[in-house]
Design an enzyme around this catalytic site. Sequence first.
Site, PDB file in Angstrom:
ATOM      1  CG  MET A  45      -0.167   0.059   2.543  1.00  0.00           C
ATOM      2  SD  MET A  45      -1.273  -0.143   3.957  1.00  0.00           S
ATOM      3  CE  MET A  45      -0.090   0.023   5.300  1.00  0.00           C
ATOM      4  CE  LYS A  46       3.539   2.064   5.020  1.00  0.00           C
ATOM      5  NZ  LYS A  46       3.121   3.126   5.940  1.00  0.00           N
ATOM      6  CG  ASP A  47       3.858   0.820  -4.580  1.00  0.00           C
ATOM      7  OD1 ASP A  47       4.867   0.770  -3.863  1.00  0.00           O
ATOM      8  OD2 ASP A  47       3.597  -0.043  -5.441  1.00  0.00           O
TER       9      ASP A  47
END
Length: 319
Positions: A45-47
């Site tokens: 999810m950090k993208d």
Amino acid sequence: MFSKISSSVLEAIGHTPLIELSRIAGEVPGKLYAKAEFMNPTGSMKDRIALKMIEDAEKEGKLRPGSVVIEETSGNTGIGLAMVCAIKGYKFIAVMSEGNSPERRQILQAMGARVELVPQVEGGKPGRVTGEDLALVEKRAEALTEEMGALWVNQFHNPSNCVAHYETTAQEIWQQMDGKIDYFLDVVGTSGTFTGIASALKDKDSKIQCWAVEPATAPVLAGKPVTNPQHVLQGSSYAKVPDLWNSQVCDGYLSVTDGEAVRAARRLATEEGLFCGYTAGGNVAAALRLAGWCDPGARIVTILCDSGMKYLSTDLFKV
């Protein structure tokens, strides 16, 4: 039908599937849905926040061609930033604890990042990064930033972290669920995901219950004592209240043990075909408990944070 050709991998960020976990939640009253964030380009999810934080820094004039970007990271945000910086032409340095899984540093190096490893505090255990470990990482990131005149992204204090999830992840969830959501829950690390999504969902429907998930040995947000900061939920709960935390959008707290997180992650893989990491397991373990005592048919949404590929050297999938 296929979409048009993308100009770069950055256009592939987001728009991840929302999957009903009907197999592992088939015998509980609630219905469980999981946002498959591990299907982002670099597997987490950090993208989303990596792209948002860099683009906001560009708009604010903090970056120019050839700039150096630095970030303290448990791995996933760093990997996302390595991808974004590779496309945009910035040099990237990831500062991380030696306690994080080695796959993460290997991925970072493969993507052209320089990895600055910081030893854990005395008595530290691999795979169990504590708040004390993170403090050492932050100190090194701060020193490098001053030394190199670089941009420190600083995800733990950067409001763009929350905004990314408010503007994208939450809106996707709302659309995918047709606005029919009773509960949202997520493990809290920087609190960007929880605060961003919970704020957006409550703006749409104040009746939606948003619950924070914490390790059983470090439930600091719930106001309970920290008995052991060394837990397996990498990238979450460093036994302190994160700067981006907003208690006003939190309706309750759930805690999970290491064993519960591991068992849920393994069930996700073997019963749902979803190969995810420890924190996704923690989210699903908490969601299953909630689904067991909520009203029949209640719709519960959680997050599958990252890919299990980043944990192959750990005990997560060893039998």
